[in-house]
Design a protein around this motif. Sequence first.
Motif, PDB file in Angstrom:
ATOM      1  N   TRP A  51       9.824  10.677   2.277  1.00 36.08           N
ATOM      2  CA  TRP A  51      10.533  10.768   3.550  1.00 36.08           C
ATOM      3  C   TRP A  51      10.205  11.972   4.434  1.00 36.08           C
ATOM      4  N   SER A  52       9.402  12.920   3.924  1.00 38.68           N
ATOM      5  CA  SER A  52       9.169  14.131   4.745  1.00 38.68           C
ATOM      6  C   SER A  52       8.495  13.832   6.078  1.00 38.68           C
ATOM      7  N   CYS A  66       4.139  17.351   0.094  1.00 37.51           N
ATOM      8  CA  CYS A  66       5.158  16.341   0.397  1.00 37.51           C
ATOM      9  C   CYS A  66       4.753  15.564   1.641  1.00 37.51           C
ATOM     10  N   ILE A  67       3.813  16.121   2.398  1.00 29.91           N
ATOM     11  CA  ILE A  67       3.187  15.419   3.522  1.00 29.91           C
ATOM     12  C   ILE A  67       1.705  15.355   3.167  1.00 29.91           C
ATOM     13  N   SER A  68       1.134  14.174   3.249  1.00 33.11           N
ATOM     14  CA  SER A  68      -0.271  13.999   2.839  1.00 33.11           C
ATOM     15  C   SER A  68      -1.210  14.561   3.918  1.00 33.11           C
ATOM     16  N   PRO A  69      -2.472  14.808   3.586  1.00 32.48           N
ATOM     17  CA  PRO A  69      -3.420  15.297   4.602  1.00 32.48           C
ATOM     18  C   PRO A  69      -3.503  14.363   5.807  1.00 32.48           C
ATOM     19  N   VAL A 124       0.851  -1.190   0.000  1.00 28.11           N
ATOM     20  CA  VAL A 124       0.000   0.000   0.000  1.00 28.11           C
ATOM     21  C   VAL A 124       0.885   1.237   0.000  1.00 28.11           C
ATOM     22  N   ARG A 125       1.896   1.207   0.882  1.00 31.45           N
ATOM     23  CA  ARG A 125       2.805   2.353   0.998  1.00 31.45           C
ATOM     24  C   ARG A 125       3.525   2.585  -0.337  1.00 31.45           C
ATOM     25  N   PHE A 126       3.960   1.459  -0.924  1.00 36.62           N
ATOM     26  CA  PHE A 126       4.683   1.553  -2.188  1.00 36.62           C
ATOM     27  C   PHE A 126       3.799   2.181  -3.259  1.00 36.62           C
ATOM     28  N   ALA A 127       2.539   1.700  -3.307  1.00 43.58           N
ATOM     29  CA  ALA A 127       1.615   2.233  -4.308  1.00 43.58           C
ATOM     30  C   ALA A 127       1.403   3.718  -4.081  1.00 43.58           C
ATOM     31  N   PHE A 128       1.294   4.094  -2.790  1.00 40.95           N
ATOM     32  CA  PHE A 128       1.070   5.508  -2.461  1.00 40.95           C
ATOM     33  C   PHE A 128       2.252   6.357  -2.916  1.00 40.95           C
ATOM     34  N   VAL A 129       3.458   5.852  -2.616  1.00 37.59           N
ATOM     35  CA  VAL A 129       4.664   6.601  -2.971  1.00 37.59           C
ATOM     36  C   VAL A 129       4.764   6.732  -4.473  1.00 37.59           C
ATOM     37  N   ARG A 130       4.460   5.601  -5.190  1.00 34.18           N
ATOM     38  CA  ARG A 130       4.539   5.633  -6.661  1.00 34.18           C
ATOM     39  C   ARG A 130       3.576   6.672  -7.194  1.00 34.18           C
ATOM     40  N   GLN A 131       2.372   6.639  -6.605  1.00 38.14           N
ATOM     41  CA  GLN A 131       1.353   7.571  -7.066  1.00 38.14           C
ATOM     42  C   GLN A 131       1.805   9.012  -6.845  1.00 38.14           C
ATOM     43  N   MET A 132       2.386   9.257  -5.658  1.00 43.09           N
ATOM     44  CA  MET A 132       2.835  10.612  -5.344  1.00 43.09           C
ATOM     45  C   MET A 132       3.959  11.031  -6.284  1.00 43.09           C
ATOM     46  N   SER A 133       4.880  10.079  -6.594  1.00 39.32           N
ATOM     47  CA  SER A 133       5.983  10.504  -7.447  1.00 39.32           C
ATOM     48  C   SER A 133       5.494  10.724  -8.867  1.00 39.32           C
ATOM     49  N   LEU A 134       4.471   9.956  -9.279  1.00 37.68           N
ATOM     50  CA  LEU A 134       3.934  10.206 -10.613  1.00 37.68           C
ATOM     51  C   LEU A 134       3.260  11.572 -10.651  1.00 37.68           C
ATOM     52  N   LEU A 135       2.546  11.850  -9.551  1.00 37.43           N
ATOM     53  CA  LEU A 135       1.855  13.140  -9.478  1.00 37.43           C
ATOM     54  C   LEU A 135       2.832  14.301  -9.504  1.00 37.43           C
ATOM     55  N   SER A 136       4.034  14.040  -8.975  1.00 35.42           N
ATOM     56  CA  SER A 136       4.986  15.150  -8.865  1.00 35.42           C
ATOM     57  C   SER A 136       5.600  15.514 -10.207  1.00 35.42           C
ATOM     58  N   LEU A 155      18.495  13.055   6.319  1.00 30.80           N
ATOM     59  CA  LEU A 155      18.454  14.399   5.708  1.00 30.80           C
ATOM     60  C   LEU A 155      18.598  14.267   4.187  1.00 30.80           C
ATOM     61  N   HIS A 156      19.537  13.446   3.783  1.00 29.93           N
ATOM     62  CA  HIS A 156      19.756  13.205   2.356  1.00 29.93           C
ATOM     63  C   HIS A 156      18.514  12.568   1.730  1.00 29.93           C
ATOM     64  N   MET A 157      17.947  11.578   2.408  1.00 23.14           N
ATOM     65  CA  MET A 157      16.770  10.876   1.865  1.00 23.14           C
ATOM     66  C   MET A 157      15.595  11.834   1.707  1.00 23.14           C
ATOM     67  N   MET A 158      15.441  12.726   2.696  1.00 22.74           N
ATOM     68  CA  MET A 158      14.330  13.680   2.632  1.00 22.74           C
ATOM     69  C   MET A 158      14.485  14.607   1.425  1.00 22.74           C
ATOM     70  N   TYR A 159      15.701  15.067   1.177  1.00 22.42           N
ATOM     71  CA  TYR A 159      15.897  15.955   0.027  1.00 22.42           C
ATOM     72  C   TYR A 159      15.775  15.207  -1.296  1.00 22.42           C
ATOM     73  N   GLN A 160      16.167  13.928  -1.300  1.00 21.89           N
ATOM     74  CA  GLN A 160      16.103  13.146  -2.541  1.00 21.89           C
ATOM     75  C   GLN A 160      14.678  12.750  -2.918  1.00 21.89           C
ATOM     76  N   ASP A 161      13.888  12.408  -1.900  1.00 22.73           N
ATOM     77  CA  ASP A 161      12.530  11.913  -2.187  1.00 22.73           C
ATOM     78  C   ASP A 161      11.575  12.440  -1.112  1.00 22.73           C
ATOM     79  N   PRO A 162      11.230  13.725  -1.218  1.00 21.78           N
ATOM     80  CA  PRO A 162      10.460  14.367  -0.139  1.00 21.78           C
ATOM     81  C   PRO A 162       9.086  13.761   0.106  1.00 21.78           C
ATOM     82  N   GLN A 163       8.426  13.265  -0.960  1.00 28.00           N
ATOM     83  CA  GLN A 163       7.101  12.660  -0.727  1.00 28.00           C
ATOM     84  C   GLN A 163       7.199  11.420   0.155  1.00 28.00           C
TER      85      GLN A 163
END
Length: 302
Positions: free
Chosen positions: A130-131, A185-188, A4-16, A120-128
């Motif tokens: 890791w934020s 980058c942080i969901s509701p 589920v998390r993976f799908a969410f992240v994929r969706q967010m990165s596609l949206l970005s 810190l690096h992970m957050m900057y690389q993939d904010p959706q």
Amino acid sequence: MRLVRFAFVRQMSLLSIGNPAIVSTKSSNIDMAGNSAKRRLTSSPSSLSRISSSEDVTTRVKRVSIEGNIAVGKSTFARLLQSADEAWEVVPEPISKWQSIQSGTTKGESSPQQTVSNLLHMMYQDPQRWSYTFQTYSCMSRLRTQLQPPPARLLRSEGTPVQVFERSVYSDRYIFALNMFELSCISPTEWAVYQDWHSFLVEQFGHQVELEGIIYLRAPPSKCMERLGSRGRAEEKGVQLDYLDKLHTQHERWLIEKTTELHFEKLKRIPVLELDASVEFESNPEVREQFITKVKNFFSGL
Ligand SMILES: Nc1ncnc2c1ncn2[C@@H]1O[C@H](COP(=O)(O)OP(=O)(O)O)[C@@H](O)[C@H]1O
Ligand SMILES: Nc1nc2c(ncn2[C@H]2C[C@H](O)[C@@H](COP(=O)(O)O)O2)c(=O)[nH]1
């Protein structure tokens, strides 16, 4: 759950893709523009030289945070304060903890700790992705920092004893987490969960995490960008001016315009000392003296 998390992240990165808030650069996927209160004190082995009991004495210690944009000069200014008065203790932002997440942190564990990752690096690389994780950890580490009892030397010193924290649990929420939410980058859901535990913890710790004042180091985002570049912290290579603009606006809303919705009564009335941080003070003793005088006056009025 992982799926589920993976799908969410994929969706967010596609949206970005095409989202001006998230611009890919070679080094990073982000530009993300888009007192006198009574305090109970914790005591720990690391606080042996720190005051561990007497409330009456420690209530004399005032607590202040330095707030401001990335690379505005908080650490540099904090060093100046540290050397200016022995009654002042500067407590740095726990950035090294974020850069080096350790395994096996349970007390009493026999295996040596190992660095697992650089959050810190992970957050900057993939904010959706890791934020939210970043904000849980940054806030927890700030909470620990703010709970540190003052060192004994502060109370032996003459003058007004002050603990000065670099940022606070309040900027964690009202600057960074809020900004990440506004940038999607942080969901509701994550934002609702963050706010719920943040309010709970701050209320539970009560006076222990309250501040008496805030020093706001203010400078144009372009100046911060210049300094960020000259500092050259590896994780920040992809940070764009647009992101610093957004963080500047959050600071202005919170500390100058007072339009940020706050959830803690004392914070709504907290005195703020605004300093023009665009001035070079390291090479200018006169400017340094002016800053110190302003800070002294501010502290004695708290
Ligand atoms: N007042 C100032 N004038 C010129 N350069 C500064 C000033 N304050 C800080 N710097 C430089 O800017 C960079 C960022 O400063 P730093 O204190 O690390 O910022 P922060 O802690 O706010 O991220 C450093 O290279 C520092 O030497
Ligand atoms: N997303 C967040 N990033 C944060 C937070 N607190 C600090 N930071 C980043 C900003 C810088 O890259 C670095 C250190 O900040 P300085 O201004 O001291 O250089 O860490 C946060 O809560 N969220």
